[in-house]
Write a protein that holds these residues in place. Structure first.
Motif, PDB file in Angstrom:
ATOM      1  N   ARG A  58       0.859  -1.193   0.000  1.00 17.65           N
ATOM      2  CA  ARG A  58       0.000   0.000   0.000  1.00 17.65           C
ATOM      3  C   ARG A  58       0.890   1.236   0.000  1.00 17.65           C
ATOM      4  O   ARG A  58       1.642   1.478   0.928  1.00 17.65           O
ATOM      5  CB  ARG A  58      -0.885  -0.019   1.239  1.00 17.65           C
ATOM      6  CG  ARG A  58      -1.841   1.144   1.341  1.00 17.65           C
ATOM      7  CD  ARG A  58      -2.669   1.052   2.618  1.00 17.65           C
ATOM      8  NE  ARG A  58      -3.349  -0.211   2.763  1.00 17.65           N
ATOM      9  CZ  ARG A  58      -4.570  -0.477   2.285  1.00 17.65           C
ATOM     10  NH1 ARG A  58      -5.217   0.444   1.614  1.00 17.65           N
ATOM     11  NH2 ARG A  58      -5.117  -1.656   2.465  1.00 17.65           N
ATOM     12  N   LEU A  59       0.793   2.009  -1.094  1.00 21.48           N
ATOM     13  CA  LEU A  59       1.549   3.256  -1.222  1.00 21.48           C
ATOM     14  C   LEU A  59       0.559   4.364  -1.573  1.00 21.48           C
ATOM     15  O   LEU A  59       0.148   4.489  -2.726  1.00 21.48           O
ATOM     16  CB  LEU A  59       2.627   3.138  -2.299  1.00 21.48           C
ATOM     17  CG  LEU A  59       3.729   2.116  -2.011  1.00 21.48           C
ATOM     18  CD1 LEU A  59       4.549   1.853  -3.257  1.00 21.48           C
ATOM     19  CD2 LEU A  59       4.604   2.577  -0.875  1.00 21.48           C
ATOM     20  N   GLY A  60       0.161   5.120  -0.574  1.00 19.49           N
ATOM     21  CA  GLY A  60      -0.835   6.169  -0.796  1.00 19.49           C
ATOM     22  C   GLY A  60      -2.163   5.551  -1.167  1.00 19.49           C
ATOM     23  O   GLY A  60      -2.673   4.679  -0.472  1.00 19.49           O
ATOM     24  N   LEU A 100       5.384  -1.144  -9.407  1.00 17.20           N
ATOM     25  CA  LEU A 100       5.775  -1.085  -7.992  1.00 17.20           C
ATOM     26  C   LEU A 100       7.047  -0.262  -7.831  1.00 17.20           C
ATOM     27  O   LEU A 100       7.140   0.587  -6.943  1.00 17.20           O
ATOM     28  CB  LEU A 100       5.974  -2.488  -7.426  1.00 17.20           C
ATOM     29  CG  LEU A 100       6.461  -2.567  -5.980  1.00 17.20           C
ATOM     30  CD1 LEU A 100       5.483  -1.876  -5.026  1.00 17.20           C
ATOM     31  CD2 LEU A 100       6.668  -4.016  -5.572  1.00 17.20           C
ATOM     32  N   ALA A 101       8.013  -0.476  -8.706  1.00 10.93           N
ATOM     33  CA  ALA A 101       9.262   0.286  -8.647  1.00 10.93           C
ATOM     34  C   ALA A 101       8.991   1.776  -8.806  1.00 10.93           C
ATOM     35  O   ALA A 101       9.512   2.602  -8.047  1.00 10.93           O
ATOM     36  CB  ALA A 101      10.232  -0.203  -9.718  1.00 10.93           C
ATOM     37  N   SER A 102       8.155   2.125  -9.773  1.00  7.86           N
ATOM     38  CA  SER A 102       7.823   3.540  -9.999  1.00  7.86           C
ATOM     39  C   SER A 102       7.104   4.134  -8.792  1.00  7.86           C
ATOM     40  O   SER A 102       7.407   5.255  -8.370  1.00  7.86           O
ATOM     41  CB  SER A 102       6.940   3.687 -11.235  1.00  7.86           C
ATOM     42  OG  SER A 102       7.621   3.264 -12.369  1.00  7.86           O
ATOM     43  N   ALA A 103       6.167   3.388  -8.233  1.00  3.81           N
ATOM     44  CA  ALA A 103       5.418   3.870  -7.068  1.00  3.81           C
ATOM     45  C   ALA A 103       6.338   4.054  -5.866  1.00  3.81           C
ATOM     46  O   ALA A 103       6.197   5.016  -5.111  1.00  3.81           O
ATOM     47  CB  ALA A 103       4.282   2.912  -6.733  1.00  3.81           C
ATOM     48  N   LEU A 104       7.303   3.143  -5.692  1.00  4.40           N
ATOM     49  CA  LEU A 104       8.257   3.268  -4.587  1.00  4.40           C
ATOM     50  C   LEU A 104       9.127   4.509  -4.749  1.00  4.40           C
ATOM     51  O   LEU A 104       9.390   5.230  -3.784  1.00  4.40           O
ATOM     52  CB  LEU A 104       9.143   2.028  -4.487  1.00  4.40           C
ATOM     53  CG  LEU A 104       8.495   0.790  -3.898  1.00  4.40           C
ATOM     54  CD1 LEU A 104       9.376  -0.433  -4.128  1.00  4.40           C
ATOM     55  CD2 LEU A 104       8.211   0.986  -2.421  1.00  4.40           C
ATOM     56  N   VAL A 105       9.568   4.777  -5.979  1.00  2.00           N
ATOM     57  CA  VAL A 105      10.400   5.955  -6.238  1.00  2.00           C
ATOM     58  C   VAL A 105       9.615   7.235  -5.969  1.00  2.00           C
ATOM     59  O   VAL A 105      10.100   8.152  -5.303  1.00  2.00           O
ATOM     60  CB  VAL A 105      10.960   5.928  -7.679  1.00  2.00           C
ATOM     61  CG1 VAL A 105      11.590   7.261  -8.042  1.00  2.00           C
ATOM     62  CG2 VAL A 105      11.963   4.795  -7.831  1.00  2.00           C
ATOM     63  N   ASN A 110       8.723  11.809  -1.613  1.00  2.80           N
ATOM     64  CA  ASN A 110       7.911  12.569  -0.670  1.00  2.80           C
ATOM     65  C   ASN A 110       8.068  12.124   0.779  1.00  2.80           C
ATOM     66  O   ASN A 110       7.448  12.705   1.662  1.00  2.80           O
ATOM     67  CB  ASN A 110       6.426  12.451  -1.048  1.00  2.80           C
ATOM     68  CG  ASN A 110       6.161  12.988  -2.424  1.00  2.80           C
ATOM     69  OD1 ASN A 110       6.722  13.996  -2.816  1.00  2.80           O
ATOM     70  ND2 ASN A 110       5.326  12.305  -3.170  1.00  2.80           N
ATOM     71  N   ASN A 111       8.879  11.103   1.029  1.00  2.00           N
ATOM     72  CA  ASN A 111       8.950  10.536   2.364  1.00  2.00           C
ATOM     73  C   ASN A 111      10.376  10.071   2.640  1.00  2.00           C
ATOM     74  O   ASN A 111      10.862   9.143   1.998  1.00  2.00           O
ATOM     75  CB  ASN A 111       7.950   9.365   2.444  1.00  2.00           C
ATOM     76  CG  ASN A 111       7.866   8.751   3.806  1.00  2.00           C
ATOM     77  OD1 ASN A 111       8.864   8.558   4.476  1.00  2.00           O
ATOM     78  ND2 ASN A 111       6.656   8.421   4.205  1.00  2.00           N
ATOM     79  N   ALA A 112      11.025  10.667   3.613  1.00  2.00           N
ATOM     80  CA  ALA A 112      12.418  10.334   3.929  1.00  2.00           C
ATOM     81  C   ALA A 112      12.561   8.889   4.400  1.00  2.00           C
ATOM     82  O   ALA A 112      13.526   8.209   4.054  1.00  2.00           O
ATOM     83  CB  ALA A 112      12.961  11.287   4.983  1.00  2.00           C
ATOM     84  N   GLN A 113      11.607   8.405   5.186  1.00  2.00           N
ATOM     85  CA  GLN A 113      11.665   7.030   5.683  1.00  2.00           C
ATOM     86  C   GLN A 113      11.544   6.046   4.516  1.00  2.00           C
ATOM     87  O   GLN A 113      12.252   5.047   4.464  1.00  2.00           O
ATOM     88  CB  GLN A 113      10.551   6.794   6.699  1.00  2.00           C
ATOM     89  CG  GLN A 113      10.675   5.482   7.446  1.00  2.00           C
ATOM     90  CD  GLN A 113       9.611   5.357   8.524  1.00  2.00           C
ATOM     91  OE1 GLN A 113       8.652   6.109   8.572  1.00  2.00           O
ATOM     92  NE2 GLN A 113       9.810   4.390   9.400  1.00  2.00           N
TER      93      GLN A 113
END
Length: 125
Positions: A58-60, A100-105, A110-113
């Motif tokens: 789950r990314l956003g 998934l790779a694009s979504a992670l990038v 937007n998120n340091a963690q």
């Protein structure tokens, strides 16, 4: 590099799912990765976790789902808003890995963690 790391073991779906689950679960903060398992009676009696049946990242508002059905990958990309799935698309495994790779990038920008988690995923450290 992210896409290459996600595609590395995609030839054997069961192994790929286990590696992906371990890598993402260790790299991303709690709540980002959900793992569903199927446990046989033997698994329960011996205290084994069972076989992975589905991994959800789950990314956003994006849900990336990878399941194994009859030894074949079942990959989906979904959009979810407030718990309601607005769109669901079944995709080939390589397209899923790329998405998934694009979504992670994008999420890492937007998120340091998440950026640190992405570094760990790519470097394997």
């Amino acid at each position: 590099m992210v896409t290459a790391a996600l595609r590395m073991d995609s030839a054997d779906v069961a192994v790929y799912t286990r590696v992906l689950t371990k890598s993402l679960s260790e790299a991303l903060p709690p709540g980002y990765v959900t793992v569903e398992r199927e446990r046989s009676v033997s698994d329960r009696m011996r205290g084994r976790p069972g076989e992975i049946s589905k991994v959800v990242v789950r990314l956003g508002d994006q849900l990336m789902t990878l399941g194994v059905k009859n030894g074949q990958p079942a990959a989906e990309i979904c959009r979810e808003v407030r718990g309601v799935v607005l769109s669901r698309e079944n995709v080939p495994l390589q397209q899923w890995a790329s998405a998934l790779a694009s979504a992670l990038v994008v999420h890492a920008e937007n998120n340091a963690q998440a950026a640190e988690a992405l570094r760990r995923l790519v470097t394997g450290a």
